[in-house]
Design a protein around this motif. Sequence first.
Motif, PDB file in Angstrom:
ATOM      1  N   VAL A   1       0.361  72.226  19.886  1.00 44.77           N
ATOM      2  CA  VAL A   1       1.489  71.855  19.035  1.00 44.77           C
ATOM      3  C   VAL A   1       0.970  71.043  17.852  1.00 44.77           C
ATOM      4  O   VAL A   1       0.275  70.044  18.035  1.00 44.77           O
ATOM      5  CB  VAL A   1       2.524  71.008  19.821  1.00 44.77           C
ATOM      6  N   ILE A   2       1.294  71.521  16.645  1.00 43.48           N
ATOM      7  CA  ILE A   2       0.998  70.760  15.430  1.00 43.48           C
ATOM      8  C   ILE A   2       2.312  70.141  14.983  1.00 43.48           C
ATOM      9  O   ILE A   2       3.278  70.865  14.718  1.00 43.48           O
ATOM     10  CB  ILE A   2       0.478  71.663  14.294  1.00 43.48           C
ATOM     11  N   VAL A   3       2.357  68.828  14.940  1.00 38.78           N
ATOM     12  CA  VAL A   3       3.567  68.143  14.503  1.00 38.78           C
ATOM     13  C   VAL A   3       3.486  67.933  12.992  1.00 38.78           C
ATOM     14  O   VAL A   3       2.484  67.442  12.476  1.00 38.78           O
ATOM     15  CB  VAL A   3       3.695  66.778  15.229  1.00 38.78           C
ATOM     16  N   LEU A   4       4.537  68.366  12.295  1.00 38.81           N
ATOM     17  CA  LEU A   4       4.624  68.187  10.839  1.00 38.81           C
ATOM     18  C   LEU A   4       5.835  67.325  10.575  1.00 38.81           C
ATOM     19  O   LEU A   4       6.944  67.707  10.938  1.00 38.81           O
ATOM     20  CB  LEU A   4       4.867  69.542  10.174  1.00 38.81           C
ATOM     21  N   THR A   5       5.636  66.174   9.956  1.00 37.85           N
ATOM     22  CA  THR A   5       6.798  65.341   9.714  1.00 37.85           C
ATOM     23  C   THR A   5       6.607  64.426   8.521  1.00 37.85           C
ATOM     24  O   THR A   5       5.480  64.261   8.049  1.00 37.85           O
ATOM     25  CB  THR A   5       7.161  64.536  10.973  1.00 37.85           C
ATOM     26  N   THR A   6       7.701  63.855   8.057  1.00 38.11           N
ATOM     27  CA  THR A   6       7.632  63.009   6.867  1.00 38.11           C
ATOM     28  C   THR A   6       7.295  61.565   7.199  1.00 38.11           C
ATOM     29  O   THR A   6       7.038  60.784   6.304  1.00 38.11           O
ATOM     30  CB  THR A   6       8.993  63.020   6.138  1.00 38.11           C
ATOM     31  N   THR A   7       7.279  61.197   8.453  1.00 39.39           N
ATOM     32  CA  THR A   7       7.013  59.796   8.772  1.00 39.39           C
ATOM     33  C   THR A   7       5.534  59.588   9.068  1.00 39.39           C
ATOM     34  O   THR A   7       4.889  60.443   9.658  1.00 39.39           O
ATOM     35  CB  THR A   7       7.845  59.302   9.971  1.00 39.39           C
ATOM     36  N   ASP A   8       5.009  58.448   8.625  1.00 41.28           N
ATOM     37  CA  ASP A   8       3.635  58.139   9.037  1.00 41.28           C
ATOM     38  C   ASP A   8       3.637  56.864   9.868  1.00 41.28           C
ATOM     39  O   ASP A   8       2.678  56.113   9.899  1.00 41.28           O
ATOM     40  CB  ASP A   8       2.686  58.034   7.833  1.00 41.28           C
ATOM     41  N   ASP A   9       4.760  56.647  10.558  1.00 46.78           N
ATOM     42  CA  ASP A   9       4.906  55.510  11.458  1.00 46.78           C
ATOM     43  C   ASP A   9       3.903  55.655  12.611  1.00 46.78           C
ATOM     44  O   ASP A   9       3.955  56.621  13.370  1.00 46.78           O
ATOM     45  CB  ASP A   9       6.356  55.509  11.978  1.00 46.78           C
ATOM     46  N   GLN A  10       2.990  54.678  12.708  1.00 47.56           N
ATOM     47  CA  GLN A  10       1.921  54.771  13.713  1.00 47.56           C
ATOM     48  C   GLN A  10       2.459  54.902  15.134  1.00 47.56           C
ATOM     49  O   GLN A  10       1.881  55.594  15.962  1.00 47.56           O
ATOM     50  CB  GLN A  10       0.992  53.543  13.626  1.00 47.56           C
TER      51      GLN A  10
ATOM     52  N   GLN B   1       1.599  57.924  17.608  1.00 52.07           N
ATOM     53  CA  GLN B   1       1.018  57.676  18.931  1.00 52.07           C
ATOM     54  C   GLN B   1       1.878  58.333  20.017  1.00 52.07           C
ATOM     55  O   GLN B   1       1.364  58.937  20.950  1.00 52.07           O
ATOM     56  CB  GLN B   1       0.889  56.171  19.188  1.00 52.07           C
ATOM     57  N   ARG B   2       3.182  58.233  19.840  1.00 44.46           N
ATOM     58  CA  ARG B   2       4.087  58.828  20.823  1.00 44.46           C
ATOM     59  C   ARG B   2       3.899  60.342  20.895  1.00 44.46           C
ATOM     60  O   ARG B   2       3.894  60.921  21.978  1.00 44.46           O
ATOM     61  CB  ARG B   2       5.527  58.471  20.436  1.00 44.46           C
ATOM     62  N   CYS B   3       3.701  60.966  19.739  1.00 39.24           N
ATOM     63  CA  CYS B   3       3.455  62.415  19.718  1.00 39.24           C
ATOM     64  C   CYS B   3       2.186  62.753  20.494  1.00 39.24           C
ATOM     65  O   CYS B   3       2.165  63.684  21.293  1.00 39.24           O
ATOM     66  CB  CYS B   3       3.312  62.912  18.284  1.00 39.24           C
TER      67      CYS B   3
ATOM     68  N   VAL C   1      -2.207  68.010  17.006  1.00 38.68           N
ATOM     69  CA  VAL C   1      -2.508  67.582  15.639  1.00 38.68           C
ATOM     70  C   VAL C   1      -1.223  67.025  15.053  1.00 38.68           C
ATOM     71  O   VAL C   1      -0.141  67.547  15.317  1.00 38.68           O
ATOM     72  CB  VAL C   1      -2.986  68.780  14.771  1.00 38.68           C
ATOM     73  N   TYR C   2      -1.363  65.991  14.234  1.00 37.86           N
ATOM     74  CA  TYR C   2      -0.198  65.374  13.602  1.00 37.86           C
ATOM     75  C   TYR C   2      -0.439  65.403  12.102  1.00 37.86           C
ATOM     76  O   TYR C   2      -1.454  64.889  11.634  1.00 37.86           O
ATOM     77  CB  TYR C   2      -0.078  63.933  14.088  1.00 37.86           C
ATOM     78  N   ILE C   3       0.449  66.027  11.355  1.00 38.71           N
ATOM     79  CA  ILE C   3       0.275  66.126   9.908  1.00 38.71           C
ATOM     80  C   ILE C   3       1.512  65.577   9.212  1.00 38.71           C
ATOM     81  O   ILE C   3       2.636  65.949   9.555  1.00 38.71           O
ATOM     82  CB  ILE C   3       0.020  67.590   9.490  1.00 38.71           C
ATOM     83  N   THR C   4       1.286  64.691   8.258  1.00 37.36           N
ATOM     84  CA  THR C   4       2.399  64.080   7.542  1.00 37.36           C
ATOM     85  C   THR C   4       2.750  64.897   6.303  1.00 37.36           C
ATOM     86  O   THR C   4       1.861  65.334   5.577  1.00 37.36           O
ATOM     87  CB  THR C   4       2.000  62.652   7.111  1.00 37.36           C
ATOM     88  N   LYS C   5       4.063  65.130   6.095  1.00 39.39           N
ATOM     89  CA  LYS C   5       4.513  65.807   4.887  1.00 39.39           C
ATOM     90  C   LYS C   5       4.781  64.743   3.827  1.00 39.39           C
ATOM     91  O   LYS C   5       5.163  63.645   4.183  1.00 39.39           O
ATOM     92  CB  LYS C   5       5.820  66.581   5.158  1.00 39.39           C
ATOM     93  N   PRO C   6       4.638  64.966   2.543  1.00 40.48           N
ATOM     94  CA  PRO C   6       4.193  66.257   2.029  1.00 40.48           C
ATOM     95  C   PRO C   6       2.772  66.527   2.509  1.00 40.48           C
ATOM     96  O   PRO C   6       1.931  65.645   2.468  1.00 40.48           O
ATOM     97  CB  PRO C   6       4.247  66.077   0.511  1.00 40.48           C
TER      98      PRO C   6
END
Length: 143
Positions: A89-98, A102-104, A111-116
């Motif tokens: 699962v690649i998480v794509l989201t607008t938040t970069d809340d640590q 971490q929860r993800c 993988v965690y990717i911040t949008k944009p």
Amino acid sequence: MNHVPVKIVMIEDDAGHARLIEKNVRRAGVCNAIVHHESGTAALAYLFAPEVRLDGPLLVLLDLNLPDMSGLDILQRIKADENLRRAPVIVLTTTDDQREIQRCYDLGANVYITKPVDYGQFANAIRQLGLFLSVMQLPEPGR
């Protein structure tokens, strides 16, 4: 071993983002089928349909902020299922809340990717996962 192509399931409610993501997946040289859902409800119905759930390899691109539910709930449901939990699962989201990031990871995101999205980073992540998917061994049916 019969090689089943990996289906990419994109869960993203913003049509513009969905198009960009798809364009960049293609640009990264990945030509697997992309199944796009705009809501968590539709995505879960699709993922848990027996012909999808039991039919091998998936890669999930997951937006956390969906109109009907949190992507975290979807991530939790995927990782709690014995068949789906192997899907990266690649998480794509607008938040970069640590804490959220971490929860993800705690829930099993790969993988965690911040949008944009930084598309270089995104293409790299997709390629790494492509590599990962090409070596992913599927359990033999009936075991």
